[in-house]
Design a protein around this motif. Structure first.
Motif, PDB file in Angstrom:
ATOM      1  N   PHE A 194       0.807  -1.224   0.000  1.00  0.00           N
ATOM      2  CA  PHE A 194       0.000   0.000   0.000  1.00  0.00           C
ATOM      3  C   PHE A 194       0.840   1.274   0.000  1.00  0.00           C
ATOM      4  O   PHE A 194       0.535   2.231  -0.690  1.00  0.00           O
ATOM      5  CB  PHE A 194      -0.955  -0.016   1.205  1.00  0.00           C
ATOM      6  CG  PHE A 194      -1.866   1.173   1.264  1.00  0.00           C
ATOM      7  CD1 PHE A 194      -2.903   1.305   0.360  1.00  0.00           C
ATOM      8  CD2 PHE A 194      -1.685   2.159   2.210  1.00  0.00           C
ATOM      9  CE1 PHE A 194      -3.750   2.411   0.398  1.00  0.00           C
ATOM     10  CE2 PHE A 194      -2.530   3.266   2.263  1.00  0.00           C
ATOM     11  CZ  PHE A 194      -3.554   3.383   1.352  1.00  0.00           C
ATOM     12  N   PHE A 199     -10.827   5.574   4.213  1.00  0.00           N
ATOM     13  CA  PHE A 199     -10.845   4.459   3.272  1.00  0.00           C
ATOM     14  C   PHE A 199     -11.037   3.197   4.078  1.00  0.00           C
ATOM     15  O   PHE A 199     -10.612   3.101   5.217  1.00  0.00           O
ATOM     16  CB  PHE A 199      -9.598   4.401   2.370  1.00  0.00           C
ATOM     17  CG  PHE A 199      -8.316   4.007   3.040  1.00  0.00           C
ATOM     18  CD1 PHE A 199      -7.855   2.705   2.961  1.00  0.00           C
ATOM     19  CD2 PHE A 199      -7.556   4.944   3.722  1.00  0.00           C
ATOM     20  CE1 PHE A 199      -6.660   2.330   3.559  1.00  0.00           C
ATOM     21  CE2 PHE A 199      -6.356   4.585   4.321  1.00  0.00           C
ATOM     22  CZ  PHE A 199      -5.909   3.277   4.242  1.00  0.00           C
ATOM     23  N   LEU A 223     -11.167  -1.156   3.803  1.00  0.00           N
ATOM     24  CA  LEU A 223     -10.847  -2.372   3.071  1.00  0.00           C
ATOM     25  C   LEU A 223     -11.667  -3.483   3.694  1.00  0.00           C
ATOM     26  O   LEU A 223     -11.549  -3.749   4.891  1.00  0.00           O
ATOM     27  CB  LEU A 223      -9.344  -2.672   3.179  1.00  0.00           C
ATOM     28  CG  LEU A 223      -8.429  -1.547   2.667  1.00  0.00           C
ATOM     29  CD1 LEU A 223      -6.983  -1.835   3.028  1.00  0.00           C
ATOM     30  CD2 LEU A 223      -8.588  -1.368   1.171  1.00  0.00           C
ATOM     31  N   VAL A 245     -12.891  -2.077  -1.785  1.00  0.00           N
ATOM     32  CA  VAL A 245     -12.221  -0.839  -1.394  1.00  0.00           C
ATOM     33  C   VAL A 245     -13.258   0.270  -1.421  1.00  0.00           C
ATOM     34  O   VAL A 245     -13.952   0.455  -2.421  1.00  0.00           O
ATOM     35  CB  VAL A 245     -11.073  -0.492  -2.366  1.00  0.00           C
ATOM     36  CG1 VAL A 245     -10.482   0.870  -2.039  1.00  0.00           C
ATOM     37  CG2 VAL A 245     -10.003  -1.574  -2.345  1.00  0.00           C
ATOM     38  N   ASP A 265     -13.454   4.338  -0.850  1.00  0.00           N
ATOM     39  CA  ASP A 265     -12.553   5.486  -0.734  1.00  0.00           C
ATOM     40  C   ASP A 265     -13.268   6.734  -1.234  1.00  0.00           C
ATOM     41  O   ASP A 265     -14.406   6.667  -1.708  1.00  0.00           O
ATOM     42  CB  ASP A 265     -11.280   5.210  -1.553  1.00  0.00           C
ATOM     43  CG  ASP A 265     -10.101   6.103  -1.147  1.00  0.00           C
ATOM     44  OD1 ASP A 265     -10.236   6.921  -0.209  1.00  0.00           O
ATOM     45  OD2 ASP A 265      -9.040   5.981  -1.795  1.00  0.00           O
ATOM     46  N   SER A 316      -9.081   5.301  -8.980  1.00  0.00           N
ATOM     47  CA  SER A 316      -9.410   3.888  -9.208  1.00  0.00           C
ATOM     48  C   SER A 316      -8.234   3.151  -9.834  1.00  0.00           C
ATOM     49  O   SER A 316      -7.933   2.016  -9.462  1.00  0.00           O
ATOM     50  CB  SER A 316     -10.638   3.770 -10.117  1.00  0.00           C
ATOM     51  OG  SER A 316     -11.765   4.352  -9.500  1.00  0.00           O
ATOM     52  N   TRP A 351      -5.683   2.438  -7.188  1.00  0.00           N
ATOM     53  CA  TRP A 351      -6.073   1.266  -6.402  1.00  0.00           C
ATOM     54  C   TRP A 351      -5.823  -0.019  -7.183  1.00  0.00           C
ATOM     55  O   TRP A 351      -5.354  -1.005  -6.626  1.00  0.00           O
ATOM     56  CB  TRP A 351      -7.543   1.352  -5.974  1.00  0.00           C
ATOM     57  CG  TRP A 351      -7.747   2.122  -4.705  1.00  0.00           C
ATOM     58  CD1 TRP A 351      -8.351   3.336  -4.566  1.00  0.00           C
ATOM     59  CD2 TRP A 351      -7.330   1.732  -3.393  1.00  0.00           C
ATOM     60  NE1 TRP A 351      -8.326   3.718  -3.249  1.00  0.00           N
ATOM     61  CE2 TRP A 351      -7.710   2.751  -2.506  1.00  0.00           C
ATOM     62  CE3 TRP A 351      -6.662   0.619  -2.877  1.00  0.00           C
ATOM     63  CZ2 TRP A 351      -7.462   2.703  -1.138  1.00  0.00           C
ATOM     64  CZ3 TRP A 351      -6.413   0.555  -1.512  1.00  0.00           C
ATOM     65  CH2 TRP A 351      -6.807   1.593  -0.661  1.00  0.00           C
ATOM     66  N   GLU A 352      -6.128  -0.012  -8.494  1.00  0.00           N
ATOM     67  CA  GLU A 352      -5.889  -1.207  -9.303  1.00  0.00           C
ATOM     68  C   GLU A 352      -4.421  -1.598  -9.265  1.00  0.00           C
ATOM     69  O   GLU A 352      -4.085  -2.779  -9.134  1.00  0.00           O
ATOM     70  CB  GLU A 352      -6.344  -0.975 -10.749  1.00  0.00           C
ATOM     71  CG  GLU A 352      -7.843  -1.048 -10.908  1.00  0.00           C
ATOM     72  CD  GLU A 352      -8.296  -0.798 -12.342  1.00  0.00           C
ATOM     73  OE1 GLU A 352      -7.520  -1.081 -13.278  1.00  0.00           O
ATOM     74  OE2 GLU A 352      -9.430  -0.308 -12.504  1.00  0.00           O
ATOM     75  N   GLN A 376      -2.238  -0.801  -6.883  1.00  0.00           N
ATOM     76  CA  GLN A 376      -1.887  -1.237  -5.533  1.00  0.00           C
ATOM     77  C   GLN A 376      -2.412  -2.647  -5.261  1.00  0.00           C
ATOM     78  O   GLN A 376      -1.712  -3.461  -4.663  1.00  0.00           O
ATOM     79  CB  GLN A 376      -2.417  -0.244  -4.495  1.00  0.00           C
ATOM     80  CG  GLN A 376      -1.638   1.057  -4.521  1.00  0.00           C
ATOM     81  CD  GLN A 376      -2.174   2.061  -3.529  1.00  0.00           C
ATOM     82  OE1 GLN A 376      -3.326   2.452  -3.592  1.00  0.00           O
ATOM     83  NE2 GLN A 376      -1.324   2.476  -2.616  1.00  0.00           N
TER      84      GLN A 376
END
Length: 130
Positions: free
Chosen positions: A34, A83, A85, A100, A102, A113, A116-117, A119
């Motif tokens: 992360f 955020f 998870l 997720v 956020d 987005s 995040w993809e 990560q």
């Protein structure tokens, strides 16, 4: 301050919920995918990327299921944004996915987005779910 909108993303992950939870709830787990480094003091977490540092307070967690971090400002006050998870497991197929939740400015949701993809892709590599 620009207002942000809430968005949700769901990523299928080939992992047991208990293993996945270790990677989303501990500083050592989070620092593997992360952020570059993650430190914690009690409920306060510091996320470090390159020369940037953000602080958040862990406001809730449910072992093996979810964790929620609320961003805090420079005066250590909670902001309106967080955020979360959340680990989802299909009762029938036992398929596991990571939800997720956020916030981002309306014109930055697509970019956020994609971040995040990337990560979550790193997370999948770390736990061998590729």
């Amino acid at each position: 301050m620009e207002s942000k909108i809430k968005y949700e993303l769901e990523f299928p992950i080939n992992s047991s919920p208990s293993l996945l939870y270790q990677y989303i709830s501990t500083p050592s787990g989070l620092s593997e995918w992360f952020a570059d480094n993650v430190n914690s003091r009690g409920e306060f977490f510091t996320f470090i990327w390159n020369d940037s540092e953000e602080k958040a307070r862990m406001t809730s967690k449910k072992s093996g299921e979810k964790i929620k971090f609320r961003w805090i400002d420079e005066d250590n006050n909670d902001t309106d944004y967080y955020f979360e998870l959340r680990i989802l497991e299909d009762e029938i197929t036992k398929d596991v996915s990571l939800m997720v939740i956020d916030y981002a400015a309306e014109d930055e949701v697509e970019e956020a987005s994609l971040l995040w993809e990337n990560q979550i892709s790193d997370l999948k590599h770390v736990i061998g779910s590729v």
